[in-house]
Design a protein around this motif. Structure first.
Motif, PDB file in Angstrom:
ATOM      1  N   GLY A 172       1.173  24.162  20.811  1.00  0.00           N
ATOM      2  CA  GLY A 172       0.518  22.859  20.892  1.00  0.00           C
ATOM      3  C   GLY A 172       1.432  21.725  20.469  1.00  0.00           C
ATOM      4  N   ILE A 173       2.186  21.918  19.366  1.00  0.00           N
ATOM      5  CA  ILE A 173       3.090  20.873  18.885  1.00  0.00           C
ATOM      6  C   ILE A 173       4.207  20.611  19.907  1.00  0.00           C
ATOM      7  CG2 ILE A 173       4.784  20.326  17.107  1.00  0.00           C
ATOM      8  CD1 ILE A 173       2.982  21.864  15.134  1.00  0.00           C
ATOM      9  N   SER A 175       4.075  21.080  23.128  1.00  0.00           N
ATOM     10  CA  SER A 175       3.492  20.389  24.284  1.00  0.00           C
ATOM     11  C   SER A 175       3.322  18.905  24.005  1.00  0.00           C
ATOM     12  CB  SER A 175       2.148  21.027  24.645  1.00  0.00           C
ATOM     13  OG  SER A 175       2.294  22.392  24.926  1.00  0.00           O
ATOM     14  N   VAL A 176       2.842  18.562  22.803  1.00  0.00           N
ATOM     15  CA  VAL A 176       2.657  17.145  22.441  1.00  0.00           C
ATOM     16  C   VAL A 176       4.002  16.414  22.424  1.00  0.00           C
ATOM     17  CG1 VAL A 176       1.950  15.611  20.588  1.00  0.00           C
ATOM     18  CG2 VAL A 176       0.528  17.553  21.184  1.00  0.00           C
ATOM     19  N   PHE A 179       5.180  15.826  26.014  1.00  0.00           N
ATOM     20  CA  PHE A 179       4.368  14.773  26.635  1.00  0.00           C
ATOM     21  C   PHE A 179       4.808  13.390  26.149  1.00  0.00           C
ATOM     22  CE2 PHE A 179       0.498  12.130  26.655  1.00  0.00           C
ATOM     23  CZ  PHE A 179       0.234  12.132  28.018  1.00  0.00           C
ATOM     24  N   THR A 180       5.059  13.261  24.834  1.00  0.00           N
ATOM     25  CA  THR A 180       5.521  11.988  24.275  1.00  0.00           C
ATOM     26  C   THR A 180       6.890  11.609  24.838  1.00  0.00           C
ATOM     27  OG1 THR A 180       4.326  12.540  22.246  1.00  0.00           O
ATOM     28  CG2 THR A 180       5.926  10.751  22.130  1.00  0.00           C
TER      29      THR A 180
END
Length: 305
Positions: A172-173, A175-176, A179-180
């Motif tokens: 999850g981290i 992926s974030v 995306f950023t």
């Protein structure tokens, strides 16, 4: 009578048929009795221990009058403190307690019940009943190992669950962050594109009636005033003068004909441009009677100061 003596009591023991205890625990066995011949008859209850099917030892007995007696090796004071026999539910259930179980207590326990009543002023046995259960004693070492295995399995399960949770959180981290990063790259590209703007400049119509558009790019190095000045200089330059039509050397200087119709030229915004008027003239050969299909035009320019 013999038939009355052979009629059996209904006796059951619980828990059973096999019950497991850990070493040092307390065991509780219940002997349930029903279907007495007469309500006034009394019951004598015995508990017998069988370490093997061929060896039985009488442990404890409750007489028809309710007194408790110990037999054999169980008459020792240590055994008397560990073994207890109690009557409950008005004589229909007997509770047998064994405290601080040991490995030697493992085996089969048999409850034997005898119904006794008076017949002709004599105590006579009317019926009998028997039921049994088996006690298995688990050593403390084995129980500790079992508890350790259970705890180890539980901890292993939670450890695996913890690993899975960390793995999911890491995904999850990541992926974030990705995306950023993509959003930042797109914003930087949009800023670079916005620094360069294209404008369409509409110029006045030319002599052919077409609209000419030019593309200019805004740059911080060239101010707007300089660009407008350059565009005005380009527009103020007069168009190229077309070449004169070829005229024969033998022809005399033609006379100018008066214009039959004054042409109204469209007004042009620029005043310092040079304009020309076109007049048609008949050739000399045609006047002399020589047929000709050629028409010549002469253009005269006049400068207006």
């Amino acid at each position: 009578p013999f038939a009355d003596v052979c009629e059996a009591l209904n006796v059951t023991v619980s828990p059973g048929p096999t019950v497991r205890y850990s070493e040092g625990d307390n065991a509780t066995l219940y002997c349930h009795i029903s279907q007495k011949r007469k309500t006034d008859n009394l019951l004598a209850v015995r508990w017998v221990f069988a370490a093997s099917p061929t060896q039985e030892y009488l442990m404890i007995k409750m007489t028809k009058f309710g007194s408790v007696q110990y037999y054999g090796n169980y008459t020792h004071h240590s055994h008397k403190q560990r073994l207890h026999l109690l009557k409950e539910n008005h004589g229909t259930m007997y509770k047998f307690l064994i405290l601080s179980l040991q490995q030697t207590d493992q085996g089969q326990y048999i409850c034997k019940v005898q119904e006794i009543g008076k017949h002709r002023n004599k105590w006579t046995a009317w019926s009998n009943g028997t039921a049994a259960t088996e006690i298995r004693v688990i050593s403390s070492k084995y129980s500790d190992d079992t508890a350790f295995k259970k705890n180890h399995e539980a901890w292993k399960f939670f450890e695996d669950l913890y690993v899975y949770a960390v793995f999911v959180c890491s995904i999850g981290i990541i992926s974030v962050l990705l995306f950023t990063l993509v959003i930042l790259c797109q914003s930087l590209l949009n800023k670079r594109r916005s620094t360069v703007k294209h404008y369409l400049v509409k110029c006045p119509q030319n002599s052919s009636g077409e609209t000419v558009t030019s593309v200019t790019s805004m740059s911080p190095l060239e101010p707007k005033k300089l660009k407008k000045k350059k565009e005005r200089e380009k527009l103020e330059q007069p168009p190229a003068i077309p070449a004169k039509a070829p005229i024969a050397n033998n022809f005399p200087k033609p006379k100018l004909l008066k214009p039959q119709r004054k042409l109204i030229l469209p007004k042009i915004a620029e005043e310092n441009l040079t304009y020309a008027e076109l007049e048609l003239m008949k050739p000399i050969q045609e006047a002399k009677g020589i047929p000709s299909t050629t028409v010549y035009a002469q253009i005269l320019f006049e400068n207006k100061m």
